[in-house]
Design an enzyme around this catalytic site. Structure first.
Site, mmCIF file in Angstrom:
data_model
loop_
_atom_site.group_PDB
_atom_site.id
_atom_site.type_symbol
_atom_site.label_atom_id
_atom_site.label_comp_id
_atom_site.label_asym_id
_atom_site.label_seq_id
_atom_site.Cartn_x
_atom_site.Cartn_y
_atom_site.Cartn_z
ATOM 1 N N ARG A 44 0.799 -1.137 -0.046
ATOM 2 C CA ARG A 44 -0.126 -0.095 0.085
ATOM 3 C C ARG A 44 0.803 1.286 0.010
ATOM 4 O O ARG A 44 2.165 1.105 0.209
ATOM 5 C CB ARG A 44 -0.994 -0.114 1.179
ATOM 6 C CG ARG A 44 -0.350 -0.201 2.347
ATOM 7 C CD ARG A 44 -0.766 0.401 3.837
ATOM 8 N NE ARG A 44 -0.755 1.845 3.465
ATOM 9 C CZ ARG A 44 0.391 2.626 3.707
ATOM 10 N NH1 ARG A 44 1.562 2.411 4.203
ATOM 11 N NH2 ARG A 44 0.406 3.920 3.870
ATOM 12 N N GLN A 193 -3.470 2.916 9.676
ATOM 13 C CA GLN A 193 -1.888 2.937 9.130
ATOM 14 C C GLN A 193 -1.001 3.694 10.130
ATOM 15 O O GLN A 193 -0.067 3.625 10.121
ATOM 16 C CB GLN A 193 -1.973 3.489 7.440
ATOM 17 C CG GLN A 193 -2.877 2.641 6.674
ATOM 18 C CD GLN A 193 -4.174 2.779 6.460
ATOM 19 O OE1 GLN A 193 -4.962 3.291 7.252
ATOM 20 N NE2 GLN A 193 -4.654 2.601 5.299
ATOM 21 N N ASP A 234 -1.920 10.898 -2.459
ATOM 22 C CA ASP A 234 -2.107 9.390 -3.489
ATOM 23 C C ASP A 234 -2.401 10.108 -4.888
ATOM 24 O O ASP A 234 -2.082 9.364 -5.940
ATOM 25 C CB ASP A 234 -3.323 8.706 -3.074
ATOM 26 C CG ASP A 234 -3.278 8.041 -1.809
ATOM 27 O OD1 ASP A 234 -3.304 8.708 -0.565
ATOM 28 O OD2 ASP A 234 -2.864 6.761 -1.962
ATOM 29 N N ASN A 243 -5.649 12.241 -0.610
ATOM 30 C CA ASN A 243 -5.027 11.517 0.437
ATOM 31 C C ASN A 243 -5.851 10.887 1.290
ATOM 32 O O ASN A 243 -7.103 10.898 1.117
ATOM 33 C CB ASN A 243 -4.061 12.356 1.301
ATOM 34 C CG ASN A 243 -2.656 11.515 1.960
ATOM 35 O OD1 ASN A 243 -2.318 10.746 1.519
ATOM 36 N ND2 ASN A 243 -2.675 11.997 3.320
#
Ligand code: MRU
Length: 340
Positions: A44, A193, A234, A243
């Protein structure tokens, strides 16, 4: 540390869903295994997805029994489409595949040469990302002052990239220069995360880190406990930064409290031909919200919304740090030209 490696047709990378409690290494040998790993966030983070997607095409090439160059190219395109279907928001995934396929198509008539070029290009993408993140760190470090406490959201560290990290690359560079800094990590619901990955890698490297829940970001800013925010991205479009979900709330809070809000990302994350309204935000399964681990916490059948990303309009962003330079807010108007 290198997060993704190519070894004779096998891609070696940590299974990030197992961290921090277990350190499990994946050995990926098929495009389907890579697709599964990407879908389920074993692999990821935008820059790492770029390299992983490129290596997925390298796997397809390496293991192919195609009899003609045309057949090989069509197999590689099929592999690319399989990977592209897994996650729609991080542009690096599409960028990595397109770059490798473009290279493959420059060779007309030699199967072995196509295979070698594809593997070489995927390796080059990985090597460049490792270099770019160090350059991002170098460019971003002057923005960090000795004594700063930096809030970050999600994981934009070594684990999101081939090496070093983007937002945490800036933190690492400042730390390596001897600046006494601290990090506050948002846990980053629903997949945590921040709690699982950001704290894991910073703690391992001895960089002071404090974990908070996402809904404490306003509290810590209102108490003057945060000097800077740095996040990854991202996808950066003409008018916004995409993001991890929750980034937008942090950016609005930062503006309210006069805390600079920085984004660190390589140019492979820029997609300046598009606007925020063009981008598909990945919607993930309801269980990520109704459950914590295996434990159900919400009533059966409750309606759930689970967007994985949000868009932060550029007015909230103080600067974007990439490997080439730092773009300050005044420079963002140039993004509308479609390239940098
Ligand atoms: O869903 P994930 O874990 O792939 O999302 C990752 C993020 O949102 C990161 O902040 C982003 O990819 C930047 S990493 C340099």
């Amino acid at each position: 540390m290198r997060m993704i490696k190519w070894q004779n047709g096998t891609v070696i990378t940590p299974d990030q869903t197992k961290l921090p409690l277990q350190e499990v290494t994946l050995e990926i040998q098929t495009v389907e295994q890579m697709a599964e790993a990407i879908k389920n966030l074993r692999v990821r983070g935008a820059p790492l997805l770029g390299a992983a997607a490129a290596f997925a095409i390298a796997i397809a090439a390496y293991h192919s029994n195609a009899k003609t160059p045309l057949q090989l190219i069509s197999e590689l395109e099929y592999a690319g489409n399989t990977i592209k279907k897994q996650r729609p928001t991080a542009v690096n995934l599409f960028w990595g595949i397109d770059r490798v396929l473009k290279k493959a198509k420059t060779i007309q008539d030699n199967i072995e040469e196509i295979k070698n070029k594809v593997i070489e290009e995927a390796q080059k993408i990985a090597d460049e990302d490792a270099q770019n993140n160090r350059a991002i760190g170098k460019n971003g470090s002057p923005l960090i002052e000795d004594g700063d406490t930096i809030l970050t959201h999600c994981n934009a560290g070594e684990l999101c990239a081939v090496e070093y990290g983007t937002a945490l690359g800036v933190v690492r560079a400042a730390w390596e220069e001897g600046k006494k800094i601290k990090v506050i990590a948002d846990e980053t619901r629903p997949l945590l995360q921040g709690a699982r990955l950001t704290t894991y890698e910073l703690k391992r490297d001895g960089i002071p880190v404090t974990l908070i829940t996402d809904n404490m970001a306003g509290y810590v800013m209102s108490k003057g406990l945060v000097n800077k925010v740095i996040v990854g991205a991202d996808r950066i479009v003409q008018d916004a930064v995409f993001n991890k979900i929750g980034t937008y709330s942090v950016a609005v809070l930062a503006k309210e409290h006069n805390v600079p809000f920085y984004v660190a990302a390589p140019t492979s994350t820029f997609d300046l031909t598009r606007k925020a309204s063009d981008i598909i935000i990945e919607e993930r399964k309801a269980e990520e919200i109704t459950h914590v681990g295996c434990q159900q916490i919400a009533p059966y059948g409750v309606n759930v919304m689970n967007p994985a990303f949000d868009a932060t309009p550029l007015k909230y962003v103080s600067a974007i740090i990439c490997e080439k330079k730092v773009f300050y807010n005044k420079d963002f108007k140039d993004f509308k030209k479609g390239k940098i």
